[in-house]
Design a protein around this motif. Structure first.
Motif, PDB file in Angstrom:
ATOM      1  N   VAL A  52       0.622  -0.920   0.034  1.00 54.50           N
ATOM      2  CA  VAL A  52      -0.181   0.035   0.133  1.00 54.50           C
ATOM      3  C   VAL A  52       1.238   0.903   0.118  1.00 54.50           C
ATOM      4  N   MET A  53       2.076   1.169   0.786  1.00 52.71           N
ATOM      5  CA  MET A  53       2.881   2.727   1.144  1.00 52.71           C
ATOM      6  C   MET A  53       3.712   2.440  -0.473  1.00 52.71           C
ATOM      7  N   GLY A  54       4.349   1.365  -0.752  1.00 51.33           N
ATOM      8  CA  GLY A  54       5.219   1.824  -1.595  1.00 51.33           C
ATOM      9  C   GLY A  54       6.641   1.041  -1.199  1.00 51.33           C
ATOM     10  N   GLY A  55       6.855   0.963  -0.815  1.00 48.66           N
ATOM     11  CA  GLY A  55       7.102   0.341   0.256  1.00 48.66           C
ATOM     12  C   GLY A  55       7.300   0.106   1.953  1.00 48.66           C
ATOM     13  N   LEU A  56       8.886  -0.056   2.261  1.00 50.87           N
ATOM     14  CA  LEU A  56       8.672   0.228   3.876  1.00 50.87           C
ATOM     15  C   LEU A  56      10.573   1.359   4.349  1.00 50.87           C
ATOM     16  N   ASP A  57      10.338   1.474   5.278  1.00 51.23           N
ATOM     17  CA  ASP A  57      11.311   2.135   6.599  1.00 51.23           C
ATOM     18  C   ASP A  57      11.024   1.375   7.450  1.00 51.23           C
ATOM     19  N   VAL A  58      10.791   1.846   8.317  1.00 51.33           N
ATOM     20  CA  VAL A  58      10.315   0.862   8.955  1.00 51.33           C
ATOM     21  C   VAL A  58       9.584   0.047   9.866  1.00 51.33           C
ATOM     22  N   VAL A  59       9.699  -0.735  10.933  1.00 54.45           N
ATOM     23  CA  VAL A  59       8.276  -1.269  11.295  1.00 54.45           C
ATOM     24  C   VAL A  59       8.899  -1.098  12.857  1.00 54.45           C
ATOM     25  N   THR A  60       8.025  -0.675  13.802  1.00 53.05           N
ATOM     26  CA  THR A  60       7.802  -0.788  15.364  1.00 53.05           C
ATOM     27  C   THR A  60       6.570  -1.101  16.152  1.00 53.05           C
ATOM     28  N   PHE A  61       7.542  -2.009  16.174  1.00 51.22           N
ATOM     29  CA  PHE A  61       7.105  -2.409  18.063  1.00 51.22           C
ATOM     30  C   PHE A  61       6.472  -2.505  19.507  1.00 51.22           C
ATOM     31  N   THR A  62       5.235  -2.311  19.669  1.00 47.71           N
ATOM     32  CA  THR A  62       4.876  -1.011  20.699  1.00 47.71           C
ATOM     33  C   THR A  62       4.014  -2.229  21.811  1.00 47.71           C
ATOM     34  N   ALA A  63       3.448  -1.641  22.602  1.00 47.71           N
ATOM     35  CA  ALA A  63       2.385  -1.982  23.482  1.00 47.71           C
ATOM     36  C   ALA A  63       2.663  -3.848  24.705  1.00 47.71           C
ATOM     37  N   GLY A  64       2.377  -3.960  25.663  1.00 49.98           N
ATOM     38  CA  GLY A  64       2.745  -5.410  25.928  1.00 49.98           C
ATOM     39  C   GLY A  64       3.870  -5.896  25.545  1.00 49.98           C
ATOM     40  N   ALA A  65       2.353  -6.785  24.730  1.00 55.67           N
ATOM     41  CA  ALA A  65       3.782  -8.070  23.698  1.00 55.67           C
ATOM     42  C   ALA A  65       4.311  -7.322  22.998  1.00 55.67           C
ATOM     43  N   GLY A  66       4.284  -6.308  22.238  1.00 56.98           N
ATOM     44  CA  GLY A  66       5.038  -5.153  22.074  1.00 56.98           C
ATOM     45  C   GLY A  66       6.534  -5.055  21.910  1.00 56.98           C
ATOM     46  N   GLU A  67       6.591  -4.353  23.064  1.00 53.46           N
ATOM     47  CA  GLU A  67       7.783  -4.051  24.054  1.00 53.46           C
ATOM     48  C   GLU A  67       8.667  -4.815  25.016  1.00 53.46           C
ATOM     49  N   ASN A  68       7.191  -5.911  24.990  1.00 59.03           N
ATOM     50  CA  ASN A  68       8.128  -7.204  25.934  1.00 59.03           C
ATOM     51  C   ASN A  68       8.594  -8.673  25.844  1.00 59.03           C
ATOM     52  N   ASP A  69       7.900  -9.111  24.281  1.00 55.91           N
ATOM     53  CA  ASP A  69       7.907  -9.937  24.050  1.00 55.91           C
ATOM     54  C   ASP A  69       9.230 -10.765  22.846  1.00 55.91           C
ATOM     55  N   SER A  70      10.957 -10.713  23.349  1.00 52.63           N
ATOM     56  CA  SER A  70      11.212 -10.951  22.215  1.00 52.63           C
ATOM     57  C   SER A  70      11.275 -12.003  21.539  1.00 52.63           C
ATOM     58  N   ARG A  71      10.751 -13.006  21.783  1.00 49.50           N
ATOM     59  CA  ARG A  71      10.177 -14.628  21.331  1.00 49.50           C
ATOM     60  C   ARG A  71       9.200 -13.758  20.274  1.00 49.50           C
ATOM     61  N   LEU A  72       8.288 -13.221  20.205  1.00 53.68           N
ATOM     62  CA  LEU A  72       7.275 -13.138  19.347  1.00 53.68           C
ATOM     63  C   LEU A  72       7.858 -12.475  18.403  1.00 53.68           C
ATOM     64  N   ARG A  73       8.512 -10.886  18.633  1.00 47.61           N
ATOM     65  CA  ARG A  73       9.787 -10.379  17.341  1.00 47.61           C
ATOM     66  C   ARG A  73      10.243 -11.369  16.609  1.00 47.61           C
ATOM     67  N   ALA A  74      10.912 -11.698  17.558  1.00 42.28           N
ATOM     68  CA  ALA A  74      11.543 -13.116  16.610  1.00 42.28           C
ATOM     69  C   ALA A  74      11.139 -13.136  15.575  1.00 42.28           C
ATOM     70  N   ARG A  75       9.971 -14.261  16.246  1.00 39.84           N
ATOM     71  CA  ARG A  75       8.930 -15.712  14.854  1.00 39.84           C
ATOM     72  C   ARG A  75       8.508 -13.892  13.784  1.00 39.84           C
ATOM     73  N   VAL A  76       8.351 -13.149  14.042  1.00 44.04           N
ATOM     74  CA  VAL A  76       7.736 -12.079  12.815  1.00 44.04           C
ATOM     75  C   VAL A  76       9.074 -12.087  12.000  1.00 44.04           C
ATOM     76  N   LEU A  77      10.228 -11.824  12.977  1.00 43.16           N
ATOM     77  CA  LEU A  77      11.220 -10.463  12.027  1.00 43.16           C
ATOM     78  C   LEU A  77      11.912 -11.930  10.928  1.00 43.16           C
ATOM     79  N   ASP A  78      11.724 -13.420  11.405  1.00 39.83           N
ATOM     80  CA  ASP A  78      12.164 -13.655  10.722  1.00 39.83           C
ATOM     81  C   ASP A  78      11.624 -14.729   9.813  1.00 39.83           C
TER      82      ASP A  78
END
Length: 392
Positions: free
Chosen positions: A313-339
């Protein structure tokens, strides 16, 4: 200078006294179980927690007790140079694209919008009414969860529903968590010193939402007419074929209220894994429970789906940001997404990802095609700052 921020729920009041310039929180508190047999107060100030347990008949009784805590425990509002009271309101409809000074007309409009947020707006409104009565000499400001998304492009905000019906009943994409998405995207903009960013913000708490932000303006978001649409959440389905409603009504003989309860309170991670606390879901994954493993897979799949869609939709991507409870504190979830994003050149530092901190931080590597940040959200500070900007 301070702002008293109030978030009034159906049976609770959360509050915080904030210095909008420094970002310091001087005092926080919670009133809960309003209207039940026994209610509970918690007031935190200067490292001390003051609690009380007693019946709380209504929001008026609760807020009067809160003001009593300020007088007896501190900090004294008069001595704190309080400039405004900021209120969170979930649904601003098509009428509010920014904070608004409360008057009778604004209150009437919030009441008019209650059918679009029946679980939230009535409680938000009650908090405003009581606070205006008890603090009549201070300006009151409302900040709407939907405001950041009020000016979505028509192509993103419009459902392919019969136009007359949609207009008559004000059906469109309103989004939610807008105060958080605005705060986080603006924080990243300041960190990078760029205003031309194409950002995706992932607000992952018990309620979860994604947004696409270009040049500081939201161009898409996952929540829709209500907070039910979009990502898999703690107890909400997120995206689902609307014909499931008709199927359950015909085959399971479920009425409207039953389907509403099923979709909003008995589904999501709770419906798939038996628990809406991500920490407990991961424990079940480690214990080998198939339902929990599948729940994480569905959760991550939906996130990756939205990241891919919003990048297009944006025609590209510069930054992905995680926030809120799981977004800020769950490194395992972030890793799953980023992998899952590795084929597109997204790279992250595993050690940086594992760190838990209260500060905004980058976790991507220097050679990553997309920057990845973890930014703690602070909706109370955002509300305080918007309130101060308005009254000034």
């Amino acid at each position: 200078m301070t702002v008293l921020v109030i978030n009034s729920g159906s049976s609770s009041i959360k509050y915080q006294l904030v210095n909008p310039e420094s970002g310091e929180s001087l005092c926080t508190g919670l009133v809960e179980r309003i209207g039940e047999e026994i209610g509970h107060y918690e007031h935190k100030y200067n490292g001390k927690v003051t609690e009380a347990t007693e019946p709380i008949a209504d929001h008026g009784v609760g807020l009067r007790k809160v003001l009593e805590f300020f007088d007896t425990v501190g900090p004294h509002l008069a001595e704190s140079d309080i400039k405004a009271v900021g209120h969170r309101v979930v649904q601003g409809g098509k009428y509010f694209d920014r904070a608004a000074l409360v008057d009778d007309a604004v209150q009437a409009r919030i009441k008019q919008l209650c059918p679009l947020a029946p679980l939230h707006n009535p409680a938000n409104l009650r908090g405003i009414e009581v606070a205006r009565e008890l603090l009549p000499d201070v300006p009151h400001v409302v900040v709407f969860d939907t405001a950041f998304f009020q000016q979505l492009p028509d192509e993103a905000a419009t459902y392919a529903l019969n136009r007359e019906i949609a207009e008559k009943y004000e059906i469109r994409r309103y989004g939610a968590h807008g105060t958080s998405h605005k705060f986080v995207s603006e924080t990243v903009t300041k960190i990078l010193g760029r205003t031309d960013l194409k950002q995706i913000v992932l607000h992952l708490g018990n309620g979860a939402s994604a947004s696409a932000v270009v040049n500081g303006r939201a161009v898409d978001t996952s929540m829709g007419l209500t907070p039910l649409e979009g990502l898999v959440m703690g107890t909400r389905t997120g995206d689902i074929d609307p014909a499931v409603v008709f199927h359950l009504q015909r085959e399971a003989k479920m009425d409207c209220e039953s389907v509403d309860r099923l979709f909003n309170k008995e589904s999501g991670l709770k419906g798939l894994a038996g628990d809406n606390d991500m920490r407990m879901v991961w424990k079940k994954v480690d214990d080998g429970e198939r339902n929990a493993i599948e729940a994480i897979e569905v959760y991550v799949h939906r996130l990756v789906h939205y990241i891919g869609a919003y990048t297009a939709v944006m025609g590209g991507l510069d930054v992905v940001t995680f926030t809120a409870g799981a977004g800020e504190n769950d490194s395992r979830l972030r890793a799953r997404v980023l992998d899952r994003l590795a084929p597109f050149g997204v790279k992250y530092d595993a050690e940086k990802n594992a760190v838990r901190a209260k500060e905004a931080r980058e976790i991507s590597t220097a050679d990553s095609a997309v920057k990845v940040y973890v930014v703690p959200t602070n909706e109370e500070l955002a509300i305080a700052r918007q309130a101060m900007e308005l009254i000034q």
